[in-house]
Design a protein around this motif. Structure first.
Motif, PDB file in Angstrom:
ATOM      1  N   UNK A  47       0.862  -1.178   0.000  1.00  0.00           N
ATOM      2  CA  UNK A  47       0.000   0.000   0.000  1.00  0.00           C
ATOM      3  C   UNK A  47       0.896   1.224   0.000  1.00  0.00           C
ATOM      4  N   UNK A  48       0.369   2.366  -0.423  1.00  0.00           N
ATOM      5  CA  UNK A  48       1.179   3.571  -0.497  1.00  0.00           C
ATOM      6  C   UNK A  48       1.103   4.348   0.813  1.00  0.00           C
ATOM      7  N   UNK A  49       1.994   5.317   0.946  1.00  0.00           N
ATOM      8  CA  UNK A  49       2.131   6.067   2.206  1.00  0.00           C
ATOM      9  C   UNK A  49       0.876   6.843   2.574  1.00  0.00           C
ATOM     10  N   UNK A 101      -6.361  -1.764  -5.609  1.00  0.00           N
ATOM     11  CA  UNK A 101      -6.139  -0.411  -6.128  1.00  0.00           C
ATOM     12  C   UNK A 101      -4.730  -0.281  -6.687  1.00  0.00           C
ATOM     13  N   UNK A 102      -3.758  -0.852  -5.982  1.00  0.00           N
ATOM     14  CA  UNK A 102      -2.372  -0.806  -6.438  1.00  0.00           C
ATOM     15  C   UNK A 102      -2.176  -1.712  -7.650  1.00  0.00           C
ATOM     16  N   UNK A 103      -2.714  -2.918  -7.602  1.00  0.00           N
ATOM     17  CA  UNK A 103      -2.538  -3.866  -8.697  1.00  0.00           C
ATOM     18  C   UNK A 103      -3.117  -3.332 -10.002  1.00  0.00           C
ATOM     19  N   UNK A 104      -4.247  -2.670  -9.919  1.00  0.00           N
ATOM     20  CA  UNK A 104      -4.892  -2.124 -11.106  1.00  0.00           C
ATOM     21  C   UNK A 104      -4.018  -1.057 -11.767  1.00  0.00           C
ATOM     22  N   UNK A 110       4.295  -4.391 -11.743  1.00  0.00           N
ATOM     23  CA  UNK A 110       4.797  -4.713 -10.404  1.00  0.00           C
ATOM     24  C   UNK A 110       4.246  -6.050  -9.933  1.00  0.00           C
ATOM     25  N   UNK A 111       2.970  -6.262 -10.127  1.00  0.00           N
ATOM     26  CA  UNK A 111       2.350  -7.533  -9.744  1.00  0.00           C
ATOM     27  C   UNK A 111       3.002  -8.685 -10.495  1.00  0.00           C
ATOM     28  N   UNK A 168      -8.861  -9.140  -9.912  1.00  0.00           N
ATOM     29  CA  UNK A 168      -7.832  -8.301 -10.517  1.00  0.00           C
ATOM     30  C   UNK A 168      -6.443  -8.892 -10.289  1.00  0.00           C
ATOM     31  N   UNK A 169      -6.177  -9.355  -9.076  1.00  0.00           N
ATOM     32  CA  UNK A 169      -4.867  -9.939  -8.786  1.00  0.00           C
ATOM     33  C   UNK A 169      -4.620 -11.181  -9.632  1.00  0.00           C
TER      34      UNK A 169
END
Length: 287
Positions: A13-15, A62-65, A70-71, A109-110
């Motif tokens: 997750x982001x900061x 949200x990050x994977x999309x 990266x995934x 999504x993952x």
């Protein structure tokens, strides 16, 4: 080394997505923030590659999309891809229907992005407790194989201190829970699974606790951290309360060094492999 393999995990997750800033950063503002999760997670992957460690990456949908490459790197380098929910919404704030939709969307999504089965789930901010044990049957129905969402400690944001300290089945018709690692001392559970405590407390204290769990309890331990924790140069969140700032920013500069020492001094692997004997067993410790 203790001779026992422990589970290394990363909550991707982001900061600006953390619970500490939930009161001052709205989800509809997220796309306005400069993202650092991709670069930071690549740095984590580089550290793991150098140490020849495989880990479990509990990743936000949200990050994977937004960062599919990266995934794909996570999977290509032999790590376990797992779910952290879609957008870090606490599970204990969701209805059953909303929770089901969240974990279904994230898993789809993952799996579509990574090309592998997603078996593991970790709730945002360890937000499964006595009031939402209904999550475990829903996880099973949606194709998950295990959860790592309960922290058996007392904390102002989470915790189920009376939960078992070893893998157990909270409800008969749900997935098993692999709780976060604690040390039993002076009649109570003390945190021993990384995260903010690893930065706030002396590194040697965590190391001693993990050795105790490995040798005295004869159990593997779990370590978790976030990619933003190795990024002391991250932007500061304006208007964040003092308590949130202390939790989030304290000792970021020393995190990477402490992590590298752990990678050298203990044996680590993915959650699904470390706990494979437990997950395949017919019986688990009841709740």
């Amino acid at each position: 080394m203790t001779g026992r393999t422990n589970a290394m995990t990363v909550d991707v997750e982001d900061y600006f997505q953390v619970q500490a800033f939930a009161g001052c950063v709205r989800r509809d503002e997220w796309d306005a923030f400069p993202t650092r999760v991709e670069a930071n997670t690549h740095r984590v992957l580089d550290l793991f590659a150098a140490a020849r460690v495989r880990a479990t990456f509990f990743t936000l949908g949200w990050v994977a999309q937004r960062h599919p490459a990266l995934v794909r790197r996570i999977v290509a380098e032999g790590h376990e891809l797992a779910s952290h929910g879609w957008d870090h919404t606490r599970a204990d704030s969701q209805t059953q229907a909303a929770f089901r939709a969240d974990i279904r969307r994230t898993r789809a999504v993952l799996e579509d992005t990574g090309g592998v089965r997603v078996a593991g789930y970790r709730a945002a901010t360890f937000s499964i407790g006595a009031g939402n044990l209904w999550a475990f049957p829903i996880l099973l129905e949606e194709g998950y194989a295990y959860s790592s969402s309960i922290n058996p400690i007392r904390h102002d944001l989470y915790g189920l201190p009376d939960a078992p300290r070893v893998p157990f089945r909270p409800v008969a018709d749900g997935v098993p829970e692999i709780p976060m690692t604690t040390v039993r001392l002076f009649g109570r559970n003390w945190p021993c699974s990384g995260g903010g405590y690893f930065r706030l407390l002396p590194t040697g204290l965590y190391r001693a606790g993990l050795k105790r769990v490995n040798r005295r309890d004869r159990q593997p331990g779990i370590f978790y951290f976030h990619p933003w924790e190795i990024d002391p140069g991250q932007p500061r969140i304006a208007g964040a309360p003092l308590k949130s700032r202390l939790r989030h920013y304290t000792n970021l500069a020393r995190m990477q060094g402490g992590l590298e020492r752990l990678l050298r001094d203990f044996a680590w692997d993915r959650m699904d492999r470390v706990y494979a004997p437990v997950l395949s067993a017919a019986e688990l410790v009841p709740a």
